[in-house]
Design a protein around this motif. Structure first.
Motif, PDB file in Angstrom:
ATOM      1  N   GLN A  13       0.816  -1.206   0.000  1.00  0.00           N
ATOM      2  CA  GLN A  13       0.000   0.000   0.000  1.00  0.00           C
ATOM      3  C   GLN A  13       0.854   1.262   0.000  1.00  0.00           C
ATOM      4  O   GLN A  13       1.911   1.312   0.613  1.00  0.00           O
ATOM      5  N   LEU A  14       0.328   2.281  -0.656  1.00  0.00           N
ATOM      6  CA  LEU A  14       0.773   3.654  -0.451  1.00  0.00           C
ATOM      7  C   LEU A  14      -0.319   4.328   0.357  1.00  0.00           C
ATOM      8  O   LEU A  14      -1.460   4.435  -0.106  1.00  0.00           O
ATOM      9  N   LEU A  15       0.002   4.731   1.575  1.00  0.00           N
ATOM     10  CA  LEU A  15      -0.972   5.391   2.447  1.00  0.00           C
ATOM     11  C   LEU A  15      -0.579   6.857   2.578  1.00  0.00           C
ATOM     12  O   LEU A  15       0.557   7.171   2.926  1.00  0.00           O
ATOM     13  N   VAL A  16      -1.526   7.746   2.293  1.00  0.00           N
ATOM     14  CA  VAL A  16      -1.295   9.181   2.373  1.00  0.00           C
ATOM     15  C   VAL A  16      -1.956   9.704   3.642  1.00  0.00           C
ATOM     16  O   VAL A  16      -3.103   9.347   3.942  1.00  0.00           O
ATOM     17  N   THR A  17      -1.252  10.530   4.402  1.00  0.00           N
ATOM     18  CA  THR A  17      -1.832  11.067   5.627  1.00  0.00           C
ATOM     19  C   THR A  17      -1.384  12.500   5.841  1.00  0.00           C
ATOM     20  O   THR A  17      -0.275  12.873   5.459  1.00  0.00           O
ATOM     21  N   THR A  18      -2.272  13.292   6.425  1.00  0.00           N
ATOM     22  CA  THR A  18      -1.904  14.644   6.852  1.00  0.00           C
ATOM     23  C   THR A  18      -1.712  14.697   8.364  1.00  0.00           C
ATOM     24  O   THR A  18      -1.561  15.773   8.930  1.00  0.00           O
ATOM     25  N   GLY A  19      -1.721  13.558   9.014  1.00  0.00           N
ATOM     26  CA  GLY A  19      -1.501  13.506  10.456  1.00  0.00           C
ATOM     27  C   GLY A  19      -0.035  13.721  10.794  1.00  0.00           C
ATOM     28  O   GLY A  19       0.862  13.356  10.032  1.00  0.00           O
ATOM     29  N   TYR A  20       0.205  14.321  11.953  1.00  0.00           N
ATOM     30  CA  TYR A  20       1.572  14.572  12.401  1.00  0.00           C
ATOM     31  C   TYR A  20       2.085  13.468  13.329  1.00  0.00           C
ATOM     32  O   TYR A  20       3.286  13.321  13.525  1.00  0.00           O
TER      33      TYR A  20
ATOM     34  N   SER B 112      10.253   1.279  -3.089  1.00  0.00           N
ATOM     35  CA  SER B 112       9.542   0.290  -3.895  1.00  0.00           C
ATOM     36  C   SER B 112       8.369  -0.275  -3.119  1.00  0.00           C
ATOM     37  O   SER B 112       8.537  -0.829  -2.021  1.00  0.00           O
ATOM     38  N   LEU B 113       7.185  -0.129  -3.692  1.00  0.00           N
ATOM     39  CA  LEU B 113       6.003  -0.746  -3.092  1.00  0.00           C
ATOM     40  C   LEU B 113       6.016  -2.255  -3.249  1.00  0.00           C
ATOM     41  O   LEU B 113       5.214  -2.954  -2.624  1.00  0.00           O
ATOM     42  N   GLU B 114       6.918  -2.766  -4.057  1.00  0.00           N
ATOM     43  CA  GLU B 114       7.087  -4.216  -4.135  1.00  0.00           C
ATOM     44  C   GLU B 114       7.711  -4.759  -2.859  1.00  0.00           C
ATOM     45  O   GLU B 114       7.501  -5.913  -2.482  1.00  0.00           O
ATOM     46  N   ARG B 115       8.499  -3.929  -2.176  1.00  0.00           N
ATOM     47  CA  ARG B 115       9.199  -4.369  -0.960  1.00  0.00           C
ATOM     48  C   ARG B 115       8.419  -4.036   0.315  1.00  0.00           C
ATOM     49  O   ARG B 115       8.294  -4.862   1.209  1.00  0.00           O
TER      50      ARG B 115
ATOM     51  N   TYR C  19       2.848  26.299   1.197  1.00  0.00           N
ATOM     52  CA  TYR C  19       2.463  25.001   0.632  1.00  0.00           C
ATOM     53  C   TYR C  19       1.623  25.186  -0.627  1.00  0.00           C
ATOM     54  O   TYR C  19       1.770  24.466  -1.608  1.00  0.00           O
ATOM     55  N   LEU C  20       0.740  26.197  -0.585  1.00  0.00           N
ATOM     56  CA  LEU C  20      -0.147  26.424  -1.717  1.00  0.00           C
ATOM     57  C   LEU C  20       0.521  27.260  -2.804  1.00  0.00           C
ATOM     58  O   LEU C  20       0.432  26.945  -3.988  1.00  0.00           O
ATOM     59  N   ALA C  21       1.218  28.329  -2.400  1.00  0.00           N
ATOM     60  CA  ALA C  21       1.678  29.304  -3.377  1.00  0.00           C
ATOM     61  C   ALA C  21       3.065  29.010  -3.931  1.00  0.00           C
ATOM     62  O   ALA C  21       3.370  29.380  -5.061  1.00  0.00           O
ATOM     63  N   GLN C  22       3.919  28.357  -3.134  1.00  0.00           N
ATOM     64  CA  GLN C  22       5.314  28.252  -3.536  1.00  0.00           C
ATOM     65  C   GLN C  22       5.776  26.834  -3.828  1.00  0.00           C
ATOM     66  O   GLN C  22       6.656  26.626  -4.654  1.00  0.00           O
ATOM     67  N   THR C  23       5.220  25.873  -3.154  1.00  0.00           N
ATOM     68  CA  THR C  23       5.744  24.517  -3.267  1.00  0.00           C
ATOM     69  C   THR C  23       4.980  23.716  -4.311  1.00  0.00           C
ATOM     70  O   THR C  23       3.755  23.625  -4.252  1.00  0.00           O
ATOM     71  N   ASP C  24       5.707  23.134  -5.255  1.00  0.00           N
ATOM     72  CA  ASP C  24       5.101  22.233  -6.225  1.00  0.00           C
ATOM     73  C   ASP C  24       5.175  20.817  -5.656  1.00  0.00           C
ATOM     74  O   ASP C  24       6.117  20.075  -5.909  1.00  0.00           O
ATOM     75  N   VAL C  25       4.164  20.469  -4.839  1.00  0.00           N
ATOM     76  CA  VAL C  25       4.192  19.193  -4.150  1.00  0.00           C
ATOM     77  C   VAL C  25       4.222  18.036  -5.132  1.00  0.00           C
ATOM     78  O   VAL C  25       4.918  17.037  -4.941  1.00  0.00           O
ATOM     79  N   ALA C  26       3.461  18.172  -6.224  1.00  0.00           N
ATOM     80  CA  ALA C  26       3.395  17.079  -7.201  1.00  0.00           C
ATOM     81  C   ALA C  26       4.774  16.764  -7.759  1.00  0.00           C
ATOM     82  O   ALA C  26       5.115  15.598  -7.989  1.00  0.00           O
ATOM     83  N   ALA C  27       5.586  17.804  -7.987  1.00  0.00           N
ATOM     84  CA  ALA C  27       6.927  17.578  -8.531  1.00  0.00           C
ATOM     85  C   ALA C  27       7.906  17.118  -7.467  1.00  0.00           C
ATOM     86  O   ALA C  27       8.940  16.513  -7.793  1.00  0.00           O
ATOM     87  N   ALA C  28       7.615  17.404  -6.190  1.00  0.00           N
ATOM     88  CA  ALA C  28       8.528  17.026  -5.114  1.00  0.00           C
ATOM     89  C   ALA C  28       8.334  15.593  -4.641  1.00  0.00           C
ATOM     90  O   ALA C  28       9.212  15.024  -3.996  1.00  0.00           O
ATOM     91  N   VAL C  29       7.181  14.978  -4.964  1.00  0.00           N
ATOM     92  CA  VAL C  29       6.926  13.590  -4.581  1.00  0.00           C
ATOM     93  C   VAL C  29       7.797  12.672  -5.439  1.00  0.00           C
ATOM     94  O   VAL C  29       7.892  12.863  -6.651  1.00  0.00           O
ATOM     95  N   PRO C  30       8.448  11.684  -4.842  1.00  0.00           N
ATOM     96  CA  PRO C  30       9.279  10.756  -5.628  1.00  0.00           C
ATOM     97  C   PRO C  30       8.514  10.158  -6.797  1.00  0.00           C
ATOM     98  O   PRO C  30       7.319   9.878  -6.707  1.00  0.00           O
ATOM     99  N   VAL C  31       9.217   9.954  -7.899  1.00  0.00           N
ATOM    100  CA  VAL C  31       8.581   9.583  -9.162  1.00  0.00           C
ATOM    101  C   VAL C  31       7.761   8.310  -9.047  1.00  0.00           C
ATOM    102  O   VAL C  31       6.671   8.210  -9.633  1.00  0.00           O
ATOM    103  N   SER C  32       8.243   7.317  -8.301  1.00  0.00           N
ATOM    104  CA  SER C  32       7.506   6.052  -8.212  1.00  0.00           C
ATOM    105  C   SER C  32       6.184   6.232  -7.479  1.00  0.00           C
ATOM    106  O   SER C  32       5.172   5.601  -7.828  1.00  0.00           O
ATOM    107  N   LEU C  33       6.165   7.101  -6.464  1.00  0.00           N
ATOM    108  CA  LEU C  33       4.923   7.344  -5.732  1.00  0.00           C
ATOM    109  C   LEU C  33       3.968   8.204  -6.554  1.00  0.00           C
ATOM    110  O   LEU C  33       2.749   7.992  -6.531  1.00  0.00           O
ATOM    111  N   ALA C  34       4.524   9.191  -7.261  1.00  0.00           N
ATOM    112  CA  ALA C  34       3.674  10.038  -8.105  1.00  0.00           C
ATOM    113  C   ALA C  34       2.957   9.204  -9.157  1.00  0.00           C
ATOM    114  O   ALA C  34       1.782   9.440  -9.462  1.00  0.00           O
TER     115      ALA C  34
END
Length: 539
Positions: free
Chosen positions: A350-357, A410-413, A445-460
């Motif tokens: 699984q890839l689990l996405v969370t906004t929890g700290y 790797s989500l295979e691992r 986070y909204l105005a300056q950071t390109d989160v989509a480009a900062a996420v590792p390619v395999s997860l994106a």
């Protein structure tokens, strides 16, 4: 202690077997109300003074507060009202407060047969002796709790009416529902119940008129159409279908079958929200936030601390509040139980996405004996706007080139936990600890950071070709809209996705509709339990 009964569902009242307890003046009564709202938790003296005297208290306020506390102790007992830094704590059994008893009746009624459910809910509703916290209706400190208790009463009414309809008393609740719809024209569940009650009472034309009136109100007030659920009921009434289900009916088996299929194919990404109300209140209390911490948002409180105290004290305070081993939720446990099933089928983890700290999700995987990688956002420092990768052995590294960072993850691992708002770190170094928490953080986070480009390619790549299961979000979570905008722009999601939300409001339904996300009305624990049963059946 056990002899006292406290009431907030109406004017503040304290009773014993001998009758009502005569309390002091307005400020002493307000002090007791403040302590009752946070019963079992220490309320800081700064917050009490601010609530009782406002932003410009007299110099004598601390002494006056001590006097009020002393007077309350004489009436209630020193074992009930105790001093606990940074303030005072009211130590009562939950059943001594009418609010808690009403909530317990609501929880206990959910799975009961219709007649029993209706009886319990009537008992809970009968606890209201007037507007909640009536004498504090114009006090700033009471507004959030008054609103919460008002919402609780509406929820009790919805559940009780639903039980009456299930028990065959549709005709008897029509008049009550007409009045409630008049008072709450934007609350779609009352309108849905009215349409269903009218239809079951043989008044099909009036049921259809109720829908048209609801559509007119929603278009004029909010500029949106009725929810898909209300439209579906309208269509069913037009077709004169028999056996229409009341609003509380659980999602159909087809929903769980489809979600389980996407999970067992390795193509479902859960997106886990988090309730930050307790964290907000604790942070506000710790740093003396000048306002009602229960009503303020976490970004607002954190912004205040960062500006007035500094980002260092803010991070230290968050670390102390978050480093505790919070118990995983049933949803955390469910997802932690899935890796063996996925390995057995030869599909990715699984890839689990969370906004929890916090680390409750990680703890669930640790308890299950499962390894995992963490990819966490960095909100501060020289690497702000990037992600770091923490391997199963605890080693961390900066992800400098996301477009080539593929073999390292790797989500295979392993399962990968993607923490979009940063994390608390339980190591002394705290090298990779960071939080998207202040208003300035969210602006960046909204105005300056390109989160989509900062996420590792395999997860994106996984994010682009997966179904999503949103758990723990409401329309009030504007940070989710930031996340969605940064990752997917303003377009609908590419694959069929679902949002689990116990009681969505019309605006929330429209928000999800525009994303082509199906709303599932169910509590999170009940959803986790049901989904777990379907997973077991599907294996």
């Amino acid at each position: 202690m056990e002899g006292f009964q406290f009431s907030l569902l109406g004017p503040l009242e304290v009773r014993t077997e001998g009758g009502p307890v005569q309390l002091g003046g307005p400020k002493q009564r307000a002090l007791l109300a403040l302590l009752l709202v946070d019963a079992g938790r220490a309320v800081s003296t700064d917050r009490l003074i601010d609530a009782l005297w406002g932003e410009d208290p007299p110099r004598t306020a601390p002494t006056s507060l001590q006097n009020f506390v002393s007077q309350l102790r004489k009436q209630l007992g020193a074992d009930l009202l105790v001093t606990k830094p940074p303030g005072y704590l009211l130590r009562i059994d939950p059943n001594q407060l009418d609010v808690n008893r009403a909530q317990a009746l609501l929880a206990g009624a959910r799975d009961a047969p219709p007649e029993e459910r209706a009886a319990k809910l009537r008992e809970a509703i009968a606890m209201w002796r007037g507007p909640p916290m009536e004498e504090f209706g114009f006090e700033a400190f009471a507004q959030s709790e008054i609103a919460r208790l008002g919402e609780l009463r509406l929820s009790l009414l919805e559940e009780r009416i639903e039980a009456d309809i299930e028990a065959g008393r549709a005709g008897e609740v029509v008049g009550e529902l007409e009045a409630l719809v008049g008072e709450q024209p934007l609350r779609e569940r009352f309108r849905e119940q009215l349409m269903l009650a009218l239809y079951r009472a043989g008044r099909q034309a009036e049921a259809l008129e109720a829908f048209q009136e609801g559509r007119r109100v929603l278009v004029e007030e909010l500029g949106i159409d009725p929810s898909p659920r209300l439209q579906q009921l309208h269509g069913a009434i037009l077709r004169q279908e028999v056996g229409l289900e009341p609003a509380r009916a659980a999602p159909a088996q087809d929903h769980f079958d489809e979600v389980v299929r996407t999970i067992l194919e390795g193509r479902n990404v859960p997106v886990l929200g988090t309730d930050v109300a307790a964290l907000t209140a604790s942070l506000a209390q710790r740093f003396g936030y000048p306002g009602d911490g229960g009503a303020a948002s976490l970004p607002r409180v954190a912004q205040y601390v960062a500006v007035m105290k500094g980002s260092g004290p803010l991070y230290d305070g968050l670390h102390e509040l978050l480093e505790a081993d919070l118990a995983p939720t049933p949803l955390h446990r469910l997802f932690a139980s899935l890796p063996p099933l996925l390995r057995e089928r030869g599909v990715p983890h699984q890839l689990l996405v969370t906004t929890g700290y916090d680390t409750a999700l990680e703890r669930a995987f640790e308890d299950a004996g499962e390894t995992f990688d963490i990819v966490s956002y960095l909100a501060a420092g020289r690497n702000r706007g990037r992600f770091c990768h923490i391997t199963p052995d605890g080693t961390g590294r900066l992800i400098e080139e996301p477009n080539t960072y593929a073999t390292e993850l790797s989500l295979e691992r392993n399962t990968v936990i993607l923490k979009l708002h940063g994390q608390v770190e339980r190591t002394p170094a705290r090298e990779w600890e960071s939080f998207v928490v202040t208003e300035d953080d969210y602006i960046d986070y909204l105005a300056q950071t390109d989160v989509a480009a900062a996420v590792p390619v395999s997860l994106a790549a996984t994010l682009r070709r997966s179904h999503f299961l949103f758990l723990g979000y409401t329309m009030a979570d504007w940070n989710l809209r930031v996340v969605l905008h940064r990752l997917w722009g303003d377009q609908p999601l590419s694959y069929r996705s679902w949002a689990v939300q116990p009681e969505p409001k019309p605006l929330e339904r429209e928000f999800w509709r525009r994303r082509d996300v199906e709303v599932v009305e169910l509590g999170f624990e009940e959803y986790a339990e049901t989904l777990g049963r379907f997973v077991a059946a599907g294996t």
